[in-house]
Scaffold this active site. Structure first.
Site: not given
Ligand code: ADP
Length: 194
Positions: A27, A29-30, A32-34, A101
């Site tokens: 997915g 960046s941002g 929600g993967k982490s 990815s």
């Molecule tokens: P990625 O790892 O994909 O770059 P992050 O997990 O670092 O994304 O960031 C996702 C952001 O979105 C976090 O601040 C998280 O709190 C917010 N968020 C809001 N709703 C959700 C959800 N349903 N699932 C995952 N993250 C969410």
């Protein structure tokens, strides 16, 4: 895997009372993967499973520290991650991989390395607009200013997965709802029944 390797894997899975799997999260960046990886790991742990999360921050400092961000290096980065994930999986560990990815090529390469039956592709989906609004690490802002070349979603493409096993809309569901949805899919695939 040869037949001795297969038998040993079976025995390890029996010992752990679980099946190894690779849960591969793709997915923007941002998206929600982490966040999902961390909560999923906790939920699985609470159910008694042995898990491992693999993400970019850990591997860029060690395993892949010789790699940059060219197309070739990004593919090589993910190829190595898939090989490591396979080793964990064959040890019976539920392995959660969290990487943008962005290309179908890299995801299919991972599927091939890991093997169809051990590979679960999760599309962690939030619109670019939402991801950019969240801008968790300030990277979109930098990318828009031209400070990060080839940023996925801005000036580098993200191929929409056409073979995701499960999609979670993090811009429509709460974290807990996403985890519930994922657990419903994953639990029967990792539970060990004698
Ligand atoms: P990625 O790892 O994909 O770059 P992050 O997990 O670092 O994304 O960031 C996702 C952001 O979105 C976090 O601040 C998280 O709190 C917010 N968020 C809001 N709703 C959700 C959800 N349903 N699932 C995952 N993250 C969410």
């Amino acid at each position: 895997m040869d037949s001795i390797g297969k038998k040993l894997r079976d025995r390890k899975e029996k010992k752990l009372h679980q099946h190894g799997k690779v849960i591969w999260m793709t997915g923007l960046s941002g998206a929600g993967k982490s966040t999902i990886a961390a909560h999923l790991e906790e939920a699985l742990y609470n159910h008694g499973f042995l898990t491992r999360v693999i993400d970019n921050d850990q591997t860029r400092d060690g395993l892949n520290r010789d790699l940059g961000f060219s197309r070739e290096d990004r593919h090589e980065n993910l190829r190595r991650v898939a090989e490591v994930a396979k080793l964990f999986c064959h040890t019976g560990v539920v392995t959660i991989v969290s990487f943008i990815s962005p290309t179908i090529f890299s995801r299919e390469q991972a599927r091939q390395i890991i093997g169809e039956s051990d590979f679960v592709l999760v599309y962690v989906n939030a619109s670019l607009e939402t991801c950019e609004k969240r801008d968790v690490k300030g990277l979109y802002k930098k990318a828009r200013m031209g400070l990060i070349p080839m940023f996925t979603g801005i000036d580098s493409p993200f191929d929409i997965p056409d073979k995701a096993d499960i999609e979670i809309r993090t811009d429509q569901l709460s974290v807990q709802e996403c985890i519930d949805h994922l657990m419903e899919y994953i639990l029967p695939r990792v539970e060990y029944n004698e």
